[in-house]
Structure formats: C-alpha cells, structure tokens
Scaffold this motif. Sequence first.
Motif, short mmCIF file in Angstrom:
data_model
loop_
_atom_site.label_atom_id
_atom_site.label_comp_id
_atom_site.label_asym_id
_atom_site.label_seq_id
_atom_site.Cartn_x
_atom_site.Cartn_y
_atom_site.Cartn_z
N LEU A 29 -13.67 22.04 22.34
CA LEU A 29 -12.43 22.58 21.81
C LEU A 29 -11.80 21.51 20.95
N GLY A 30 -11.49 21.83 19.71
CA GLY A 30 -10.96 20.81 18.82
C GLY A 30 -9.97 21.35 17.80
N LEU A 31 -9.11 20.47 17.30
CA LEU A 31 -8.16 20.75 16.24
C LEU A 31 -8.53 19.93 15.02
N ASN A 32 -8.58 20.60 13.87
CA ASN A 32 -8.92 19.91 12.62
C ASN A 32 -7.76 20.06 11.64
N VAL A 33 -7.46 19.00 10.94
CA VAL A 33 -6.42 19.00 9.92
C VAL A 33 -7.05 18.61 8.60
N SER A 34 -6.68 19.35 7.56
CA SER A 34 -7.17 19.04 6.22
C SER A 34 -5.97 19.00 5.28
N TYR A 35 -5.84 17.91 4.54
CA TYR A 35 -4.69 17.74 3.66
C TYR A 35 -5.11 16.93 2.44
N GLU A 36 -4.84 17.52 1.27
CA GLU A 36 -5.18 16.83 0.03
C GLU A 36 -4.03 15.91 -0.35
N LEU A 37 -4.34 14.65 -0.51
CA LEU A 37 -3.35 13.68 -0.97
C LEU A 37 -3.22 13.84 -2.48
N ASP A 38 -2.10 14.44 -2.89
CA ASP A 38 -1.93 14.84 -4.29
C ASP A 38 -1.42 13.67 -5.12
N PHE A 39 -2.24 12.60 -5.22
CA PHE A 39 -1.82 11.41 -5.94
C PHE A 39 -1.64 11.67 -7.44
N PHE A 40 -2.43 12.58 -8.00
CA PHE A 40 -2.44 12.77 -9.44
C PHE A 40 -1.87 14.13 -9.86
N GLY A 41 -1.20 14.81 -8.95
CA GLY A 41 -0.41 15.98 -9.30
C GLY A 41 -1.17 17.27 -9.53
N ARG A 42 -2.43 17.36 -9.10
CA ARG A 42 -3.15 18.60 -9.32
C ARG A 42 -2.49 19.76 -8.58
N VAL A 43 -2.13 19.53 -7.32
CA VAL A 43 -1.51 20.60 -6.53
C VAL A 43 -0.13 20.94 -7.09
N ARG A 44 0.64 19.92 -7.46
CA ARG A 44 1.98 20.19 -7.98
C ARG A 44 1.92 20.97 -9.29
N ARG A 45 0.97 20.62 -10.15
CA ARG A 45 0.83 21.37 -11.40
C ARG A 45 0.36 22.80 -11.12
N SER A 46 -0.46 22.98 -10.10
CA SER A 46 -0.91 24.33 -9.76
C SER A 46 0.26 25.18 -9.28
N ALA A 85 0.83 -1.21 0.00
CA ALA A 85 0.00 0.00 0.00
C ALA A 85 0.86 1.26 0.00
N LEU A 86 1.93 1.26 0.82
CA LEU A 86 2.82 2.42 0.85
C LEU A 86 3.52 2.62 -0.49
N ALA A 87 3.97 1.52 -1.10
CA ALA A 87 4.62 1.63 -2.41
C ALA A 87 3.67 2.19 -3.45
N ALA A 88 2.44 1.74 -3.41
CA ALA A 88 1.45 2.25 -4.36
C ALA A 88 1.21 3.73 -4.15
N ALA A 89 1.16 4.15 -2.87
CA ALA A 89 0.95 5.56 -2.58
C ALA A 89 2.11 6.41 -3.10
N VAL A 90 3.35 5.90 -2.92
CA VAL A 90 4.51 6.64 -3.41
C VAL A 90 4.49 6.76 -4.92
N LEU A 91 4.15 5.66 -5.60
CA LEU A 91 4.09 5.69 -7.06
C LEU A 91 3.03 6.67 -7.56
N LEU A 92 1.88 6.65 -6.89
CA LEU A 92 0.82 7.57 -7.29
C LEU A 92 1.24 9.02 -7.05
N ALA A 93 1.92 9.23 -5.93
CA ALA A 93 2.35 10.60 -5.62
C ALA A 93 3.39 11.10 -6.62
N ALA A 94 4.13 10.16 -7.19
CA ALA A 94 5.15 10.56 -8.16
C ALA A 94 4.55 10.91 -9.51
N CYS A 95 3.30 10.53 -9.73
CA CYS A 95 2.65 10.82 -11.00
C CYS A 95 2.10 12.24 -10.99
N ALA A 96 2.11 12.87 -12.12
CA ALA A 96 1.51 14.19 -12.28
C ALA A 96 0.78 14.20 -13.60
#
Length: 492
Positions: free
Chosen positions: A141-158, A12-23
């Motif tokens: 009282l709460g803390l919220n975290v929001s993070y887009e997993l950029d598997f397909f490079g939308r953020v990187r291209r932006s 699963a981790l390897a797949a995530a890394v490969l997807l993250a490397a794609c743009a």
Amino acid sequence: MSLPRRHSIAIALAAAVLLAACASGPDYVRPQVDMPAAWTPEAPWRAMQPQDAAPRGPWWERFNDAQLNALQQQALAGNQTLAIASARLAQARAQLDVAGAAQLPQLGINTRAARARISANRPLTNYNSPNFSTVQNDFALGLNVSYELDFFGRVRRSVEAATASAQQSAADLENTRLLLTAELASNYFNLRELDIELDVVRRAIALQRKALDLATSRHDLGATSGLDVAQQQALLDNTLTQVDLLGRQRAQYEHAIATLTGTPAPAFSLPPSLAPIALPDIPLGIPSDVLERRPDVAAAERSMAAANAQIGVASAAFYPSFMLQPGYGVDSRNWATLFNAPSVLWSLGVSASQSLFDAGRLRAGVDFTQAGYNATVATYRRTVLTAMQEVEDGITGIASLDRAWRQSQSAIASARRVLEIATSRYEGGATPYLDVITAQQALLNSERQAAQLMGQRLLVSVFLIKALGGDWHERREQTPLVQSKTLSPEER
C-alpha cells in the motif's frame, strides 16, 4: 548545522525562487490600433459617452414591442446555435480547470495483493547459494506524489493560455447572443414592414376597385370608352399580384424567425400587426468605446493573449523539466505485519529531462506559435477596423434614412392631392382616365416607399446597436442623440 551549509541552502532556495519567477516567452501586451479622435456624425447625432462598465440589458426592449420581447426570450432559451456556443464555453472552462490542476501536486494511491511462486531455475544472484522455489504473498500500500517544478513557466503559460481561451469563449458566447438577437430583430422588423406594405397594397386595391366601379359606371352610361375600364382592370390585376409576392416574402421571414427561436417552421405563425414601433435613442460614445463594448473585438483580443501564452509554452521546451516524485508506503509478505515499522518504505527524488538534439523540432514549434500569434494580431486589427466601419455606416445610414423618410411623407401628401385633382378632372371630362391611373400608381409607390423606409430605419437602428456592441446604460443628464418618434398609421 554549520554556517557554510546554511549559506548553501539559502543560495539554493534563492536560486529556486528566481527560477520560479521566470516564465519563458514574451509577456502579453495588447497591440496598439490607430483610432480616430471622434466619429463624423451627421445631424441629428451628437457624441456622448456611454457607461461601458455598467451591465448590459436586453437592448431590444428599447423598441417597446411586446411581441419582439417574447420572441427574443424564446430564442435565447431555444436557439441551437446559442446552445453550441454555451457548450464551447463549458469546454473552455473545463480545459482551464485541467491546466490549473497542473499547478498543484498530483496525489495517487497504489495497492497490490498477490501470491506468486518463484522459479528455482531463475538466474543466480549468488553463486555460493543455490536458488529455491518458494511460494509467498505480497501485500503493498503506497502513496505517490507527482509535482512539476515549474522553473521555466511552462505550466504558468499553459494556465495563462487556458484562461485567455476561456475568456475568448465567453466573449464568443456574448457575440453569438448579440448576433442572434440582432438577426431575430432584423427578421421581425422586415416582417412588420411587409405587414405595413401589405396593408398599403390592400388599401390601394380597395381604392382601385372603387375607381373600377366608377370607370365601369361611366362606360355603361356611354360617357367613356371601354379603354378606361380595361386600363383600370389591368392596374387592379397588377396590384393583386403584389399581394401574393409580398405574402411569400413575409412567409420566408416568418420561417426564419421560427428557426431562430428553435421552433419548427410548420408549427409557427405570427399574426399581422400594424402597431406603431418607436426608434430608440442610441447614445454614441468615442470610437475607443467600441473596443470595450463589442464582444467580437473582446474575443479577438483574448485570442491574441492565448496565442502569446502559447509562445511561452513552446519556448519552455528548450529548458529542462523537473519532476518531484516522493513516495511513501508499506510492503510485506504477511497481511498481519503490513503496517509494522519494518514494512515501511519511502522514496524522495527529483527527475530531470532535457532534449539534446531534435533536428529543429522545438524551434519549429516556437515559429509555429509565433506565426499563430501574428495571425491573431492581424485578425484583431481587422475586427477593430470592421467595427469602425460598421458604426460609421450606421451613423450615416440613420441620418440619411431619417431625411428620406421625412421627404417620403411629403411625397405621399403630394400624391394624394394629385389623385384627388386627377379624379375630379376626369369626372368633369377634362382629362383622360390615364391621368387617374398614373396618380393611383404614384400614390401606391409613395406609400410603399414610405413603408420600406420605415423598415430600413428600424433595420439600421438594429445594425448600429449591434455595431456598438449591444445595449448601453445612459446617465440621466445625457440628451439623446436621436429623438424617438412613434409612427402613426397615417404616417405609415
């Protein structure tokens, strides 16, 4: 942990890394442009290669004119067009910060403090237990975290697009600065050429007044008719008219310089000056140097990079988007127990969204960005071709004007000899006064033409420097292409 489970996690981790490397979308490659092997310069040009990587200084200082240097500094500080370009660059850099922030998790905090009464007549959740109306507090009282997993490079291209846009804005600012300083120098040299031309006309007026006195004296003595006096007076009146016309042109250039320097035209003035102006030694590199030096070419190239990245942003919409949204906090009805262990709450999860049917909207978006990229490619190639044309025009222009200016000096010398001979022959009664008038007019035309050629040589030098992208850094062992020549008052 069992071996199969470890393998599953590793896969699963390897797949995530490969997807993250794609743009999504194509990687940017600068289009090739057909470039000539060399310029086709005329003498006295000789090709050299400037050091384009060296910092560029104020190119106008190469003309060694203190007044021009002061005006350029004033324009760089007060010109409003340059201020607009600076603000555009600040906007582009801020937009890059916005795009870059999407690469990091977004952290937020939320709080709540409320006191509410619950209705006794609310719908039952348990038919075996009746509802009761209660009043209670709610502290959270709460803390919220929001993070887009950029598997397909939308953020990187932006980010890639925003980076290229910021670089384009920086190149646009440099181009605006180059155009501003070139326009100011052109107006200044036009004004100085008119100063010299006005001086030529005023000297011609003084000469024509002396000739009028001579014609009048000979008429009073009965040696000539009144026609000679009338002809000389008509020539003098026509020359006096030229002073007013040239003065009007000078005022227009003066007003243009005032606007460029950020000064109201009524509050600005430049005194006349006949100080000599030297032509700079302009090095000429190979044609491909222009691609690296000119800021408008750089801006067009960065525009292509930004448009190419936008294709990736639009293409990423075809793939699912994943959001990681963990949360941690406390919630209690009593303030005193808010931070107790039983009040702790947390959540961890990933949300995914994928468009199934959009009636071709996403495809149209990709087609739109692809067409925009094609337009930027055509703009880039057009900019490069225009750059080649401008440099070639400057090269041939300076060479031609240099020959014409040298010829004009010979024409002035010849016109002066003709005037001396015509005046002597008229005083001896050998020729009519019309020959003197013709010689005077020929000398005036030759001197004014020389002044205009001098101004054109300066203007073409500015034009060529602008075409080459601004200032340069020369190596000491290089030989200048055009030897600087300071114009003496006699030559002007």
